[in-house]
Structure formats: structure tokens, C-alpha cells
Enzyme design. Structure first.
Site, PDB file in Angstrom:
ATOM      1  N   LYS A 164       0.859  -1.193   0.000  1.00 61.69           N
ATOM      2  CA  LYS A 164       0.000   0.000   0.000  1.00 61.69           C
ATOM      3  C   LYS A 164       0.887   1.233   0.000  1.00 61.69           C
ATOM      4  CE  LYS A 164      -3.108   2.373   3.132  1.00 61.69           C
ATOM      5  NZ  LYS A 164      -4.003   2.242   4.276  1.00 61.69           N
TER       6      LYS A 164
HETATM    7  C1  R5P Z   1      -2.247   4.145   7.014  1.00 61.44           C
HETATM    8  O1  R5P Z   1      -1.225   3.951   7.461  1.00 61.44           O
HETATM    9  C2  R5P Z   1      -3.475   4.423   7.755  1.00 61.44           C
HETATM   10  O2  R5P Z   1      -3.478   3.649   8.837  1.00 61.44           O
HETATM   11  C3  R5P Z   1      -4.697   4.244   6.890  1.00 61.44           C
HETATM   12  O3  R5P Z   1      -5.022   2.903   6.739  1.00 61.44           O
HETATM   13  C4  R5P Z   1      -4.471   4.829   5.546  1.00 61.44           C
HETATM   14  O4  R5P Z   1      -3.901   6.064   5.648  1.00 61.44           O
HETATM   15  C5  R5P Z   1      -5.724   4.823   4.672  1.00 61.44           C
HETATM   16  O5  R5P Z   1      -6.607   5.690   5.133  1.00 61.44           O
HETATM   17  P1  R5P Z   1      -6.826   7.115   4.463  1.00 61.44           P
HETATM   18  O6  R5P Z   1      -7.485   6.853   3.149  1.00 61.44           O
HETATM   19  O7  R5P Z   1      -7.701   7.827   5.425  1.00 61.44           O
HETATM   20  O8  R5P Z   1      -5.487   7.739   4.283  1.00 61.44           O
END
Ligand code: R5P
Length: 292
Positions: free
Chosen positions: A203
Site C-alpha cells: 500500500k
Molecule cells: C495508514 O497507514 C493508515 O493507517 C490508513 O489505513 C491509511 O492512511 C488509509 O486511510 P486514508 O485513506 O484515510 O489515508
């Protein structure tokens, strides 16, 4: 007991039909064991090859955040529209009904909060508990270039080894600290390092020249949504990422902080799975809101 009599005589061995030998449908994962591939298939749609993950693991670092003060109220209505739920085991056991039957990307690192050095993390979930929760993946934060880079890479390697023992994929989550640039050079390095250490998917963040990041990463990439932006902009982000080689999104704030979270999640699905443009998906979002 095996019966020796009365059995149909075996006669069709299909000797002219060659057995299937083609590889797995997700890039870089052909060499993996059945359990890993089965779990990846639960998370990534076979037709589109993509996934829409709903992230609500923010509290493990930030505590109650805007939009996630009451996960039981905010998250439950969204569950059925997500392909994967990304959360901590605390959120899972307390707020996600066990009959939801959704693949779980379980947040498995801990050790820091917003109040301190974020990169000083350790593994926070035992592999046995990941198995007990039927996790489809273990999510490990990686802080390339940060003060405690070594710890996070050690967490990643350990998780991959443990996951391989039980057929559970590891998701490498590339973190960006305050001082780190979100550019293709940095994200390309961070994602590639995750993949080389052995993550089954990664990710990261969308950036300029993202196609180089995606291309240089030998396993599927999903992108985070980041801070809340107007709905059309979030849909453009999803569209651009898919166009440039991402295999999905792992979105949190741009879903649960949207004016209508369910409609937003449905609109994101249109982009990720059905090839809608951001504008088409935004029109759908508005139509869904108007019909409420
Ligand atoms: C990442 O490290 C966070 O824990 C979230 O899972 C990630 O940032 C995704 O969420 P958002 O779309 O709010 O950034």
C-alpha cells in the site's frame, strides 16, 4: 470403507486434454502457496483484478479521529460495500459483526502514537491471533528512511516469515513521515523494498509519475486515500491510480468523512471495478444522494 465392488469403471482420463498450467491472475504471485493465493483471491476481484479496501485503522496511532469516534456507528453500514476491511483486532472484535464474512487486512504493528516517533514500532499481533481471526492479510507499516527504519523492516520480514508458515499474505504499508517527500523516487524505493523483502502486496500513496512506481513494484499496489478532499477529487485520485497501474484503493477518510459515505463507497467501486471515469462516478454519487 472403500468399496471394492459396484463402482463405475473409470474410463475417461481425458488423455487429449492438457492440464491447466497458466499462472495466477495477480502479478508476481504465481509462485505462492495455495493458502496465500486463496486469500488474495478473497481480497482481489477475479474479473477486474482490483479491490476496494475500507481502512479504519487510524485509531491505532491517532486515537478517536474525525469520522471514527464511534466505529460501531460509522463503519457497520459500510461493511457490505467494501471488498476488504483494514482495521486493528480491537476494532474488529468490538465493532465488526463476525457474520460480515469480509476479508480482513489486520493491522499488526503497534508501538507508537501521534505523540511520539511514529517509526518506533514493533509487531503487535501474534500470528496465532491472526489465524484465529481468519485474517486474509497482515498489514505492516514500513518507515523507509525514518529513524527506526530498521525496526519496521524487521517487523515486515518477521511477518512475512510467519505469514508464509500459515498461508497469510503480508501487506506492506509504506508510511510517509512529516519530512518525507511523496514523490515517485521515494515511493518507488519504499514499495520496491517491501516487495523485495517478500510482501505479497503493497500500500502506498499516489504521486506524479505513479506509473513508474507501479511498474517497478513486482506485486500489486493499492493506494491510500489520504486526507479528506472534495468527493470529485477523491474519485479523480482513484481513477488516476487505477489508470496508472494500481490494483485498488485502501481508502478511509475520503469514505467515512464524505457527506454520504455509502454513496461514496459505491462511486469508488464504479471507478475501481467498472472503469468509470471520475466524472461518471461523481454523477452517480450525486444521483445516489439525491435519491435518499
Ligand atoms: C495508514 O497507514 C493508515 O493507517 C490508513 O489505513 C491509511 O492512511 C488509509 O486511510 P486514508 O485513506 O484515510 O489515508
Amino acid at each position: 470403507m472403500a468399496d471394492a465392488q459396484g463402482n463405475k469403471i473409470a474410463k475417461n482420463f481425458y488423455v487429449d486434454v492438457k492440464p491447466e498450467t497458466k499462472g495466477f491472475y495477480l502479478k508476481g504471485l504465481t509462485g505462492y502457496d495455495w493458502g496465500v493465493q486463496d486469500r488474495m483471491t478473497r481480497m482481489f476481484d477475479k474479473k477486474s483484478g482490483h479491490t476496494v479496501m475500507l481502512a479504519f485503522d487510524h485509531g491505532y496511532i491517532m486515537g478517536p479521529t474525525a469520522g471514527l469516534e464511534r466505529m460501531d456507528i460509522t463503519v457497520k453500514p459500510l461493511i457490505e460495500y467494501a471488498d476488504v476491511l483494514m482495521c486493528t483486532r480491537g476494532a474488529l472484535r468490538s465493532c465488526v459483526p463476525s457474520d460480515s464474512n469480509k476479508p480482513i487486512a489486520l493491522r499488526c504493528t503497534t508501538g507508537a502514537t501521534l505523540l511520539n516517533e511514529l517509526s518506533y514500532e514493533c509487531l503487535g499481533v501474534d500470528i496465532e491471533d491472526a489465524c484465529r481471526l481468519n485474517a486474509s492479510a497482515m498489514a505492516i507499516q514500513v518507515f523507509a528512511g525514518a529513524q527506526y527504519e530498521h525496526n519496521s523492516l524487521d517487523n515486515l520480514a518477521q511477518s512475512i516469515d510467519r505469514g508464509l508458515r500459515y498461508g497469510i499474505p503480508t501487506l506492506g504499508v509504506t508510511a510517509v513521515g512529516k519530512d518525507m517527500a511523496r514523490d515517485a523516487r521515494y515511493l518507488g524505493l519504499a514499495t520496491r523494498v517491501c516487495a523485495e523483502i517478500g510482501c505479497q502486496f503493497v500500500k502506498t500513496y499516489y504521486c506524479e509519475n505513479f506509473e513508474e512506481v507501479a511498474s517497478g513494484c513486482p506485486v500489486p499496489i493499492v493506494i491510500a486515500g489520504g486526507k479528506k478532499v472534495p468527493e470529485l477529487d477523491a474519485l479523480k485520485l482513484a481513477f488516476n491510480a487505477i489508470r496508472d497501474g494500481a490494483c485498488g484503493v485502501d481508502m478511509g477518510r475520503n469514505i467515512f468523512q464524505a457527506e454520504c459515505p455509502i454513496s461514496m463507497l459505491k462511486a469508488v467501486r464504479e471507478v475501481v471495478h467498472n472503469g468509470a471515469t471520475a466524472e461518471q462516478a461523481y454523477q452517480m454519487y450525486q444521483d445516489l444522494m439525491a435519491s435518499k
